[in-house]
Design a protein around this motif. Structure first.
Motif, short mmCIF file in Angstrom:
data_model
loop_
_atom_site.label_atom_id
_atom_site.label_comp_id
_atom_site.label_asym_id
_atom_site.label_seq_id
_atom_site.Cartn_x
_atom_site.Cartn_y
_atom_site.Cartn_z
N GLU A 142 1.41 12.34 -4.48
CA GLU A 142 2.70 12.75 -3.93
C GLU A 142 3.85 12.03 -4.61
N VAL A 143 3.65 10.74 -4.88
CA VAL A 143 4.69 9.94 -5.53
C VAL A 143 5.04 10.53 -6.89
N MET A 144 4.02 10.78 -7.69
CA MET A 144 4.28 11.29 -9.04
C MET A 144 4.76 12.74 -9.03
N ALA A 145 4.28 13.52 -8.05
CA ALA A 145 4.76 14.91 -7.94
C ALA A 145 6.24 14.93 -7.62
N PRO A 186 6.92 5.08 0.26
CA PRO A 186 6.99 5.09 -1.21
C PRO A 186 7.78 6.26 -1.76
N LEU A 187 7.83 7.38 -1.02
CA LEU A 187 8.62 8.52 -1.50
C LEU A 187 10.11 8.22 -1.44
N ARG A 188 10.54 7.44 -0.45
CA ARG A 188 11.95 7.04 -0.37
C ARG A 188 12.30 6.11 -1.54
N ALA A 231 10.00 11.42 -13.89
CA ALA A 231 8.60 11.00 -14.03
C ALA A 231 8.46 9.88 -15.06
N ASP A 232 9.37 9.86 -16.06
CA ASP A 232 9.31 8.82 -17.08
C ASP A 232 9.87 7.49 -16.59
N ALA A 272 0.84 -1.20 0.00
CA ALA A 272 0.00 0.00 0.00
C ALA A 272 0.88 1.25 0.00
N LEU A 273 0.39 2.29 -0.65
CA LEU A 273 1.13 3.54 -0.70
C LEU A 273 0.82 4.34 0.56
N ILE A 274 1.42 3.91 1.66
CA ILE A 274 1.23 4.57 2.94
C ILE A 274 2.58 5.01 3.48
N ASP A 275 2.56 5.99 4.36
CA ASP A 275 3.81 6.62 4.79
C ASP A 275 4.79 5.63 5.42
N ARG A 276 4.29 4.71 6.27
CA ARG A 276 5.19 3.78 6.95
C ARG A 276 6.02 2.96 5.97
N LYS A 277 5.48 2.68 4.79
CA LYS A 277 6.21 1.89 3.80
C LYS A 277 7.13 2.76 2.94
#
Length: 394
Positions: free
Chosen positions: A257-260, A220-222, A268-269, A213-218
């Motif tokens: 947030e991930v794509m931004a 995804p931004l890192r 992005a590509d 899941a795209l949640i903060d604890r995991k």
């Protein structure tokens, strides 16, 4: 003399679908019905979890008129107050259900269900098996479970409650989640090429994956930052990051947030949101490496699933990850919250085929030896037997 099976209730929220649900289903499917009779209940049958159960021909009982003890979306004070106001009615419904079905044990598997079912279970006279798969500092497992649970199971040593209000001595077990051993591993090259065609990418593109899941604890931004850090040091290497998982959890979305962030970093590509997909094996085999940037991860299913399929793992040296990975042998452990720490092991695995193969084979051998459904089921059923006061199974 014929012995009646122990009747175990498995309640699920139903509108959420994650690793804890999959682990519970693995257990349910493997139970010997002459010894344990499972009763599956869903508070909501409108999500992907009901489709998952239907696909496995698992019957369940809908209890749509009894809400789990949380707002469906968001966490405003108003919604929390409404959920609390409705709880006495919910508790009455659950209590009646437990008595009607003569439930011996209630086996809860996530925070929402723990808090909703704990008190009705105790009032009904049934035993509560609290299966904790989350944060060791969570209030529920430290405050409510010690007072109401007959037994607490955690998925790792890391996940054990950090400060229980009363001792859980003789009521606490660490049991790793169950994993089916794959009999047929998809062809990795075919899987990779299928994804390149789907996304319209060069056929020599290599993939690193994020599953969850795209949640903060995991974190995804890192993950995005790790892909960027690798690309910055290896600009000519054709690599892309694939994120597999639902974008929403309790009303909070991180896909934007991930794509931004990917756009801001100029990659992005190279970042692709793949959504939630089943079966997972073809996609897990399409990636060269699984990246696990999570912190406080009790014991992620995807990490072991990757190892069983021969997909090398690079994970943060945090949470339950060190309990599963032998650094440099069955995978790599890196400093948490440091995306650049992923770069060197990524380079090793993406450019050194012999090293990739060594890690892949060692990890798969280790996972096959250490994780299986039978061991998990035997351990859980032994707890059922003790809670129900049974000796007939011995």
């Amino acid at each position: 003399m014929e012995t009646k099976p122990i009747v175990v209730a498995f309640p699920f929220a139903g509108d959420d679908f994650g690793g804890s649900d999959i682990s519970a289903v693995h257990l349910i499917l493997a139970l010997d019905r002459t010894k344990v009779q499972p009763v599956i209940m869903l508070h909501s049958n409108k999500g992907d979890f009901s489709k998952y159960l239907n696909g496995k021909n698992i019957s369940y009982i809908g209890i749509n008129d009894a809400d789990v003890l949380r707002p469906r979306h968001g966490n405003s004070v108003q919604r929390m107050a409404l959920a609390a106001a409705k709880y006495p009615w919910t508790m009455f419904k659950l209590l009646r259900f437990l008595r009607q079905h003569k439930i011996d044990i209630v086996h809860t598997n996530n925070g929402l269900v723990h808090t909703t079912w704990a008190l009705p279970t105790v009032l009904s006279g049934a035993k509560l098996l609290w299966h904790h798969r989350g944060d060791p500092t969570a209030k529920g497992v430290n405050m409510l479970a010690p007072l109401l649970a007959s037994h607490v199971v955690t998925v790792s040593k890391f996940a054990q409650p950090s400060a229980p209000v009363i001792s859980l001595k003789n009521r606490l077990s660490v049991i790793h989640s169950p994993f089916d051993h794959p009999t047929d591993i998809p062809d990795r090259e075919e899987c990779r090429l299928a994804v390149t065609r789907e996304l319209g990418l060069r056929e020599d593109t290599h993939f690193v994956g994020y599953f969850g899941a795209l949640i903060d604890r995991k974190r995804p931004l890192r993950f995005v930052e790790a892909v960027h850090a690798f690309h910055k040091q290896n600009p000519d290497f054709p690599v892309a990051g694939l994120l597999f998982g639902p974008p929403e959890q309790y009303g909070i979305r991180m896909d934007g947030e991930v794509m931004a962030l990917a756009e801001k970093l100029g990659i992005a590509d190279r970042i692709h949101l793949m959504g939630f997909r089943l079966p997972v094996a073809p996609y897990m085999c399409s990636v060269d490496i699984l990246l696990v940037p999570a912190v406080n991860e009790p014991f992620g299913r995807t990490l072991i699933e990757a190892m069983l399929l021969g997909t090398p793992v690079i994970a943060t040296d945090h949470g339950g990850n060190p309990e599963a990975i032998d650094h440099g042998q069955t995978g790599f452990l890196v400093e948490p919250e440091n995306p650049s720490a992923f770069v060197e092991p990524m380079k090793i695995l993406l450019t050194n085929k012999a090293e990739w193969r060594r890690i892949s084979e060692t990890a798969r051998t280790s996972a096959l030896a250490g994780y299986g459904v039978a061991r998990h089921v035997d351990s859980i059923v032994n707890i059922y037997r003790q809670l129900a006061g049974r000796t007939e199974f011995e």
